[in-house]
Enzyme design. Structure first.
Site, PDB file in Angstrom:
ATOM      1  CB  SER A  85      22.704  28.701  -5.928  1.00  0.00           C
ATOM      2  OG  SER A  85      22.118  28.891  -5.111  1.00  0.00           O
ATOM      3  CB  THR A 204      22.173  35.506  -3.645  1.00  0.00           C
ATOM      4  OG1 THR A 204      23.126  35.327  -3.707  1.00  0.00           O
ATOM      5  CG2 THR A 204      22.497  36.027  -2.002  1.00  0.00           C
ATOM      6  CB  THR A 222      25.428  34.374  -2.368  1.00  0.00           C
ATOM      7  OG1 THR A 222      25.385  33.378  -3.390  1.00  0.00           O
ATOM      8  CG2 THR A 222      26.843  34.537  -2.416  1.00  0.00           C
ATOM      9  NE  ARG A 232      31.198  37.332  -8.903  1.00  0.00           N
ATOM     10  CZ  ARG A 232      30.436  37.085  -8.546  1.00  0.00           C
ATOM     11  NH1 ARG A 232      29.732  35.996  -7.947  1.00  0.00           N
ATOM     12  NH2 ARG A 232      29.016  37.343  -9.703  1.00  0.00           N
ATOM     13  CB  THR A 255      19.610  37.586  -5.935  1.00  0.00           C
ATOM     14  OG1 THR A 255      19.826  35.938  -6.245  1.00  0.00           O
ATOM     15  CG2 THR A 255      17.595  37.173  -5.874  1.00  0.00           C
ATOM     16  N   GLY A 256      20.916  37.874  -8.368  1.00  0.00           N
ATOM     17  CA  GLY A 256      20.994  37.685  -9.766  1.00  0.00           C
ATOM     18  C   GLY A 256      23.063  38.410 -10.295  1.00  0.00           C
TER      19      GLY A 256
HETATM   20  N1  ASP Z   1      24.272  38.026  -6.742  1.00  0.00           N
HETATM   21  C1  ASP Z   1      25.305  36.460  -6.331  1.00  0.00           C
HETATM   22  C2  ASP Z   1      26.124  36.356  -7.332  1.00  0.00           C
HETATM   23  O1  ASP Z   1      26.666  37.524  -8.141  1.00  0.00           O
HETATM   24  C3  ASP Z   1      24.443  35.616  -7.370  1.00  0.00           C
HETATM   25  C4  ASP Z   1      23.287  35.229  -7.186  1.00  0.00           C
HETATM   26  O2  ASP Z   1      22.264  35.979  -6.179  1.00  0.00           O
HETATM   27  O3  ASP Z   1      22.663  35.058  -8.476  1.00  0.00           O
HETATM   28  O4  ASP Z   1      27.239  36.587  -5.887  1.00  0.00           O
END
Ligand code: ASP
Length: 349
Positions: A85, A204, A222, A232, A255-256
């Protein structure tokens, strides 16, 4: 028990829940701030933050600059081929391209970022060059790659055989379904059954450092959401969304599911809440609750986590779903991994 029943049993953590935020026992007094090496601290998201913190600490522990520490620290997961990731081992987009997002920010508001950058192992270092060598903040796609090559970065094929295999697996269903990350990462263990490409298809590394001179800095990098649409861009390279640092207040990172963070200017919100007097933990919680309140149904099945550190080195975090963790490293503790509190104590997956 079905997932739904399990979810219905999940409860909101109440005020009586133990405070897991790392307070660190540091003096809040301005006079004590940043005057000795023991005041330094680095924090970062997820379990892979432990190794990243160690690299950052090699700089901070010697009295080095927070900005150098965060860049060097997040380079560790960027180069880790088992991390799907972040960086080089990241899962690709829907069309098989590994595209990377990163941002870096200093205490004085200087910042740089790259988005949808391909073929470069360390997007964080390109982001730093954007900050230091251009009048701009954000370069994207082809232009970001061109700039990186002009700056002497090496062009590489980032799609690893493992990531390519996972992508081919995913193509069988081609269903875009961000996972909720819980407990520990499965990278290096071949993924979890039932979810093509492993259970964890996004995460991330966000890192915040306070150095011995009281300087704050942050970095965030990330590969974004696996199997995303080409082009994207997530929250990580968006200053104020995935990362924000203000030397007078503190820093925050996220993150997320990046779309939710961008919609709420998440990291900026956390820093502004700290400016108004909230602790890092309270600020992260309030930012998470804002996302949940706006989209209560959707938020049941997605993850967002915030991590913050104020200028006194106090640390806090909060997430929508159970399973988010953050790593803390300072002179007293090198490899601490702390579970974050969350809205839901049990998640769907
Ligand atoms: N925040 C990151 C994104 O949307 C992904 C993650 O951290 O899970 O690209």
């Amino acid at each position: 028990m079905t997932d739904r029943r399990r979810f219905l049993k999940a409860s909101l953590l109440g005020a009586s829940a133990p405070l897991l935020a790392w307070a660190g026992g540091r003096s809040a007094g301005p006079a004590a701030r940043g005057t000795k090496a023991s005041a330094a601290r680095v924090v970062s998201t997820w379990d892979f933050g432990v190794a990243a913190n160690r690299a950052a600490w090699a700089i901070l522990g010697q009295g080095g600059h927070a900005l150098d520490a965060v860049e060097t620290g997040v380079q560790v997961p960027e180069s880790d081929l088992k991390n799907h990731s972040v960086g080089k081992g990241g899962y690709p987009d829907r069309d098989g391209h590994v595209t990377l997002d990163a941002s870096i920010m200093d205490a004085d508001g200087s910042c740089g970022a790259v988005a949808a950058l391909e073929h470069i192992e360390h997007p964080i270092s390109v982001a730093r060059r954007v900050m230091e060598r251009t009048p701009h903040v954000l370069l994207v796609g082809e232009g970001a790659l061109q700039f990186a090559l002009e700056q002497g970065f090496r062009k590489q094929d980032l799609l690893t055989p493992e990531a390519e295999q996972a992508w081919h697996e995913w193509l069988k269903t081609a269903k875009y379904q961000p996972s909720i990350n819980s407990e520990v990462h499965d990278y290096g263990k071949g993924g979890a059954p039932g979810l093509p490409g492993g259970a964890h298809n996004h995460d991330t590394i966000g890192m915040l450092a306070l150095d011995a001179h009281g300087r704050l800095a942050g970095a965030c990098t990330t590969s974004g959401m696996a199997w995303k649409l080409r082009g994207r861009v997530g929250d990580s390279p968006i200053i104020g969304a995935g990362l924000y640092v203000d030397g007078e207040v503190g820093g925050a990172t996220s993150t997320g599911v990046g779309e939710e963070v961008i919609r709420n200017a998440g990291s900026f919100l956390v820093v502004e809440l700290m400016r108004q007097g909230r602790s890092p933990h309270e600020a992260c919680k309030e930012a998470v609750m804002r996302i949940v309140k706006k989209r209560p149904e959707a938020s049941k099945t997605l993850q967002v986590g915030f991590l913050a550190m104020n200028r006194d080195g106090e640390v806090g975090a909060y997430a929508i779903q159970h399973g988010f963790s953050y790593a803390v490293c300072d002179a007293k503790k090198q490899d601490a991994l702390i579970p974050s509190q969350s809205v839901y104590t049990t998640s769907y997956s």
